[in-house]
Design a protein around this motif. Structure first.
Motif, PDB file in Angstrom:
ATOM      1  N   TYR A 262     -12.441  -1.235 -19.589  1.00 35.73           N
ATOM      2  CA  TYR A 262     -11.924  -0.082 -20.324  1.00 35.73           C
ATOM      3  C   TYR A 262     -12.165   1.193 -19.536  1.00 35.73           C
ATOM      4  CZ  TYR A 262     -11.112   3.192 -24.169  1.00 35.73           C
ATOM      5  OH  TYR A 262     -10.627   4.194 -24.957  1.00 35.73           O
ATOM      6  N   ASP A 263     -11.147   2.040 -19.462  1.00 36.00           N
ATOM      7  CA  ASP A 263     -11.244   3.353 -18.829  1.00 36.00           C
ATOM      8  C   ASP A 263     -11.189   4.417 -19.927  1.00 36.00           C
ATOM      9  OD1 ASP A 263     -11.079   5.688 -17.404  1.00 36.00           O
ATOM     10  OD2 ASP A 263      -9.299   5.141 -16.259  1.00 36.00           O
ATOM     11  N   ALA A 264     -12.345   4.996 -20.239  1.00 31.13           N
ATOM     12  CA  ALA A 264     -12.418   5.954 -21.343  1.00 31.13           C
ATOM     13  C   ALA A 264     -11.591   7.207 -21.072  1.00 31.13           C
ATOM     14  CB  ALA A 264     -13.873   6.336 -21.604  1.00 31.13           C
ATOM     15  N   ALA A 265     -11.439   7.572 -19.814  1.00 26.36           N
ATOM     16  CA  ALA A 265     -10.700   8.790 -19.488  1.00 26.36           C
ATOM     17  C   ALA A 265      -9.225   8.675 -19.846  1.00 26.36           C
ATOM     18  CB  ALA A 265     -10.857   9.133 -18.008  1.00 26.36           C
ATOM     19  N   THR A 266      -8.668   7.468 -19.682  1.00 27.80           N
ATOM     20  CA  THR A 266      -7.238   7.271 -19.952  1.00 27.80           C
ATOM     21  C   THR A 266      -6.986   6.459 -21.214  1.00 27.80           C
ATOM     22  OG1 THR A 266      -7.180   5.270 -18.575  1.00 27.80           O
ATOM     23  CG2 THR A 266      -6.704   7.376 -17.494  1.00 27.80           C
ATOM     24  N   GLY A 267      -8.049   5.853 -21.766  1.00 31.44           N
ATOM     25  CA  GLY A 267      -7.877   5.018 -22.954  1.00 31.44           C
ATOM     26  C   GLY A 267      -7.116   3.742 -22.676  1.00 31.44           C
ATOM     27  N   THR A 268      -7.234   3.220 -21.458  1.00 30.55           N
ATOM     28  CA  THR A 268      -6.502   2.014 -21.070  1.00 30.55           C
ATOM     29  C   THR A 268      -7.469   0.930 -20.590  1.00 30.55           C
ATOM     30  OG1 THR A 268      -6.207   2.817 -18.791  1.00 30.55           O
ATOM     31  CG2 THR A 268      -4.476   3.357 -20.382  1.00 30.55           C
ATOM     32  N   TRP A 269      -6.940  -0.312 -20.539  1.00 29.64           N
ATOM     33  CA  TRP A 269      -7.678  -1.456 -20.005  1.00 29.64           C
ATOM     34  C   TRP A 269      -7.058  -1.827 -18.666  1.00 29.64           C
ATOM     35  CZ3 TRP A 269     -11.908  -3.527 -22.563  1.00 29.64           C
ATOM     36  CH2 TRP A 269     -12.125  -3.048 -23.853  1.00 29.64           C
ATOM     37  N   GLN A 270      -7.904  -2.088 -17.665  1.00 26.14           N
ATOM     38  CA  GLN A 270      -7.406  -2.277 -16.310  1.00 26.14           C
ATOM     39  C   GLN A 270      -8.052  -3.489 -15.656  1.00 26.14           C
ATOM     40  OE1 GLN A 270      -8.234   1.446 -14.328  1.00 26.14           O
ATOM     41  NE2 GLN A 270      -6.810   2.601 -15.606  1.00 26.14           N
ATOM     42  N   ILE A 271      -7.294  -4.069 -14.719  1.00 21.39           N
ATOM     43  CA  ILE A 271      -7.814  -5.180 -13.921  1.00 21.39           C
ATOM     44  C   ILE A 271      -7.062  -5.223 -12.597  1.00 21.39           C
ATOM     45  CG2 ILE A 271      -6.203  -6.874 -14.931  1.00 21.39           C
ATOM     46  CD1 ILE A 271      -8.397  -8.984 -14.645  1.00 21.39           C
ATOM     47  N   THR A 272      -7.772  -5.555 -11.535  1.00 18.21           N
ATOM     48  CA  THR A 272      -7.162  -5.883 -10.250  1.00 18.21           C
ATOM     49  C   THR A 272      -7.482  -7.342  -9.979  1.00 18.21           C
ATOM     50  OG1 THR A 272      -7.329  -3.617  -9.414  1.00 18.21           O
ATOM     51  CG2 THR A 272      -7.082  -5.372  -7.790  1.00 18.21           C
ATOM     52  N   VAL A 273      -6.435  -8.168  -9.798  1.00 19.77           N
ATOM     53  CA  VAL A 273      -6.632  -9.610  -9.810  1.00 19.77           C
ATOM     54  C   VAL A 273      -5.583 -10.290  -8.935  1.00 19.77           C
ATOM     55  CG1 VAL A 273      -5.167  -9.870 -11.867  1.00 19.77           C
ATOM     56  CG2 VAL A 273      -6.912 -11.601 -11.379  1.00 19.77           C
ATOM     57  N   ASP A 274      -5.967 -11.442  -8.377  1.00 24.06           N
ATOM     58  CA  ASP A 274      -5.009 -12.268  -7.632  1.00 24.06           C
ATOM     59  C   ASP A 274      -4.245 -13.144  -8.615  1.00 24.06           C
ATOM     60  OD1 ASP A 274      -5.772 -11.301  -5.117  1.00 24.06           O
ATOM     61  OD2 ASP A 274      -7.408 -12.771  -4.959  1.00 24.06           O
ATOM     62  N   LEU A 275      -2.918 -13.106  -8.533  1.00 18.90           N
ATOM     63  CA  LEU A 275      -2.061 -13.917  -9.401  1.00 18.90           C
ATOM     64  C   LEU A 275      -1.170 -14.826  -8.547  1.00 18.90           C
ATOM     65  CD1 LEU A 275      -0.846 -11.211 -11.971  1.00 18.90           C
ATOM     66  CD2 LEU A 275      -2.755 -12.810 -12.228  1.00 18.90           C
ATOM     67  N   ILE A 276      -0.776 -15.938  -9.126  1.00 19.18           N
ATOM     68  CA  ILE A 276       0.207 -16.815  -8.491  1.00 19.18           C
ATOM     69  C   ILE A 276       1.489 -16.744  -9.326  1.00 19.18           C
ATOM     70  CG2 ILE A 276      -1.562 -18.333  -7.524  1.00 19.18           C
ATOM     71  CD1 ILE A 276      -0.959 -20.321  -9.784  1.00 19.18           C
ATOM     72  N   VAL A 277       2.527 -17.373  -8.844  1.00 16.35           N
ATOM     73  CA  VAL A 277       3.780 -17.401  -9.613  1.00 16.35           C
ATOM     74  C   VAL A 277       3.535 -18.139 -10.926  1.00 16.35           C
ATOM     75  CG1 VAL A 277       6.155 -18.228  -9.654  1.00 16.35           C
ATOM     76  CG2 VAL A 277       5.186 -17.303  -7.534  1.00 16.35           C
ATOM     77  N   GLY A 278       3.955 -17.547 -12.005  1.00 16.46           N
ATOM     78  CA  GLY A 278       3.737 -18.156 -13.320  1.00 16.46           C
ATOM     79  C   GLY A 278       3.909 -17.124 -14.413  1.00 16.46           C
ATOM     80  N   GLU A 279       3.077 -17.230 -15.460  1.00 19.11           N
ATOM     81  CA  GLU A 279       3.193 -16.340 -16.606  1.00 19.11           C
ATOM     82  C   GLU A 279       1.811 -15.833 -17.033  1.00 19.11           C
ATOM     83  OE1 GLU A 279       7.078 -18.143 -18.914  1.00 19.11           O
ATOM     84  OE2 GLU A 279       5.116 -19.075 -19.266  1.00 19.11           O
ATOM     85  N   LEU A 318      -3.213  -1.873 -19.133  1.00 18.25           N
ATOM     86  CA  LEU A 318      -2.745  -2.138 -20.486  1.00 18.25           C
ATOM     87  C   LEU A 318      -3.079  -0.958 -21.396  1.00 18.25           C
ATOM     88  CD1 LEU A 318      -1.767  -4.032 -22.833  1.00 18.25           C
ATOM     89  CD2 LEU A 318      -4.157  -4.828 -22.962  1.00 18.25           C
ATOM     90  N   THR A 319      -2.086  -0.480 -22.121  1.00 19.63           N
ATOM     91  CA  THR A 319      -2.289   0.551 -23.138  1.00 19.63           C
ATOM     92  C   THR A 319      -2.063  -0.076 -24.508  1.00 19.63           C
ATOM     93  OG1 THR A 319      -1.505   2.292 -21.638  1.00 19.63           O
ATOM     94  CG2 THR A 319      -1.550   2.806 -23.995  1.00 19.63           C
ATOM     95  N   ILE A 320      -3.103  -0.090 -25.325  1.00 22.61           N
ATOM     96  CA  ILE A 320      -2.978  -0.612 -26.685  1.00 22.61           C
ATOM     97  C   ILE A 320      -2.640   0.564 -27.587  1.00 22.61           C
ATOM     98  CG2 ILE A 320      -4.163  -1.775 -28.588  1.00 22.61           C
ATOM     99  CD1 ILE A 320      -5.960  -3.104 -26.461  1.00 22.61           C
ATOM    100  N   THR A 321      -1.428   0.584 -28.101  1.00 20.31           N
ATOM    101  CA  THR A 321      -0.990   1.714 -28.914  1.00 20.31           C
ATOM    102  C   THR A 321      -1.306   1.521 -30.397  1.00 20.31           C
ATOM    103  OG1 THR A 321       1.228   0.751 -29.039  1.00 20.31           O
ATOM    104  CG2 THR A 321       0.831   2.375 -27.314  1.00 20.31           C
ATOM    105  N   ASN A 322      -1.495   0.275 -30.798  1.00 18.46           N
ATOM    106  CA  ASN A 322      -1.853  -0.019 -32.186  1.00 18.46           C
ATOM    107  C   ASN A 322      -2.685  -1.293 -32.183  1.00 18.46           C
ATOM    108  OD1 ASN A 322      -1.912  -0.900 -34.912  1.00 18.46           O
ATOM    109  ND2 ASN A 322      -0.028   0.221 -35.357  1.00 18.46           N
ATOM    110  N   ASP A 323      -3.998  -1.122 -32.374  1.00 20.53           N
ATOM    111  CA  ASP A 323      -4.898  -2.273 -32.303  1.00 20.53           C
ATOM    112  C   ASP A 323      -4.678  -3.224 -33.476  1.00 20.53           C
ATOM    113  OD1 ASP A 323      -6.926  -3.960 -31.533  1.00 20.53           O
ATOM    114  OD2 ASP A 323      -8.541  -2.700 -32.276  1.00 20.53           O
ATOM    115  N   VAL A 324      -4.588  -2.664 -34.668  1.00 20.26           N
ATOM    116  CA  VAL A 324      -4.414  -3.494 -35.862  1.00 20.26           C
ATOM    117  C   VAL A 324      -3.030  -4.130 -35.883  1.00 20.26           C
ATOM    118  CG1 VAL A 324      -4.362  -3.503 -38.379  1.00 20.26           C
ATOM    119  CG2 VAL A 324      -6.064  -2.105 -37.169  1.00 20.26           C
ATOM    120  N   GLY A 325      -2.005  -3.352 -35.563  1.00 17.42           N
ATOM    121  CA  GLY A 325      -0.640  -3.871 -35.562  1.00 17.42           C
ATOM    122  C   GLY A 325      -0.276  -4.639 -34.320  1.00 17.42           C
ATOM    123  N   GLU A 326      -1.172  -4.675 -33.334  1.00 18.66           N
ATOM    124  CA  GLU A 326      -0.992  -5.408 -32.081  1.00 18.66           C
ATOM    125  C   GLU A 326       0.285  -4.975 -31.357  1.00 18.66           C
ATOM    126  OE1 GLU A 326      -2.017  -9.631 -32.097  1.00 18.66           O
ATOM    127  OE2 GLU A 326      -2.869  -9.357 -34.107  1.00 18.66           O
TER     128      GLU A 326
END
Length: 335
Positions: A262-279, A318-326
């Motif tokens: 969590y980044d309190a300054a921007t109110g967002t969740w962040q990750i840097t990660v290695d991904l492969i082709v997929g979903e 990731l920006t969560i705009t509505n936690d309860v409403g997902e």
């Protein structure tokens, strides 16, 4: 800081006339003399001084004759060249411009973070409209940019402190003594909560706060949502992990998910990660009760899986705009 914000850049301009018989002709200087800052106050703003005022002093725009001009006091992050500008004040032909510390703090919080020192560029901008007989023409002049340190106060907060170091905070949106936020805990450490405005420290046990009480033990590692009420002297801690899951992620569709921070300054969740082709998808606490899928601009509960078409290292926000409403949105950038 208990002074008046006063820009001496507005008022009567010097007169320069060339006379022909009984008539006078206004002559505009080829290079009008632009406004300048003479003094800038200390911009370390505090909540305790919120009703006080500040005083900026500058010089007049001098185009060579008496003219009306509109003046703007503006700020932007250092080096931004006023692309992302905070308009502090504007006025026309007045000798003073007034603003309280609390109003200035509210304006600048839209461009600068609270509770830390930021470098800001300031300028006075003067706009003058001249009627040449065949139509009006607008001229704009700006002072030299001045770079200053700005310290703003954020929302009322409680700092989580361990080992003398602030490791997180919860804030009171209404300033009513009820606080909420996300804190990343280490279960090998203990924590106290400090109100920096009231200079009070709280400890506690089993959900009960006490002023100057023993440090709180948290039996969990990682991000948690914290609620605290200094009026009722209660607190609650609940696990709150946002993670990345899916065939493109390191652990596939199995838990544990790839954890986001969590980044309190921007109110967002962040990750840097290695991904492969997929979903991929986003979910909370390694479970499917709360999950987000869909498109970058529109994430919804149980939304479609998000395709990753090329393998690589990615930064995802990731920006969560509505936690309860997902509901939410995200950006994904290949590094």
């Amino acid at each position: 800081m208990n002074k008046l914000l006063y820009i001496m850049s507005i008022g009567m301009l010097g007169l320069l006339f060339s006379c022909e018989k009984d008539e006078s002709k206004a002559t505009m200087l080829e290079n009008p003399i632009v406004p300048t800052f003479q003094t800038i106050p200390d911009l370390t703003l505090t909540r305790a001084a919120g009703t006080n005022t500040l005083k900026f002093v500058g010089t007049l725009l001098n185009p060579g004759y008496n003219a009306s001009a509109k003046y703007f006091l503006e700020a932007c992050p250092k080096g931004n060249n006023f692309v992302n500008t905070a308009a502090i004040l504007s006025d026309v032909q007045d000798t003073s411009m007034l603003i309280t510390v609390s109003d200035l703090n509210s304006i600048l919080l839209k461009k600068f973070p609270g509770d830390q020192v930021s470098e800001a560029d300031l300028r006075i901008r003067a706009v003058m409209v001249v009627d040449g007989g065949t139509g009006s023409k607008t001229f704009e002049y700006t002072s030299e940019t001045k770079t200053v340190n700005v310290t703003l106060y954020g929302l009322p907060r409680l700092d989580f402190i361990t080992g003398g170091v602030v490791v997180g905070k919860v804030e009171s949106a209404l300033g009513n003594g009820v606080y909420a936020g996300f804190v990343k805990f280490d279960n090998t450490k203990t924590y106290t909560l400090k109100d920096p405005d009231a200079n009070k420290t709280y400890g506690g046990n089993s959900g009960i706060l006490s002023e100057n009480g023993s440090a709180i033990s948290i039996n969990d590692n990682g991000w948690n949502k914290v609620n605290a009420d200094v009026n009722g002297l209660t607190y609650a801690v609940a696990q709150y992990r946002i993670g990345l899951v899916g065939s493109a992620s390191p652990n596939g569709w199995d838990s544990p998910d790839s954890p986001m921070d969590y980044d309190a300054a921007t109110g967002t969740w962040q990750i840097t990660v290695d991904l492969i082709v997929g979903e991929i998808k986003f979910r909370k606490n390694d479970g499917w009760a709360w999950n987000l899928g869909g498109t970058a601009s529109s994430l919804v509960h149980n939304g479609a899986n998000i395709a990753v078409s090329a393998a690589g290292n990615y930064t995802i926000t990731l920006t969560i705009t509505n936690d309860v409403g997902e509901l939410g949105s995200f950006t994904i950038v290949k590094n």
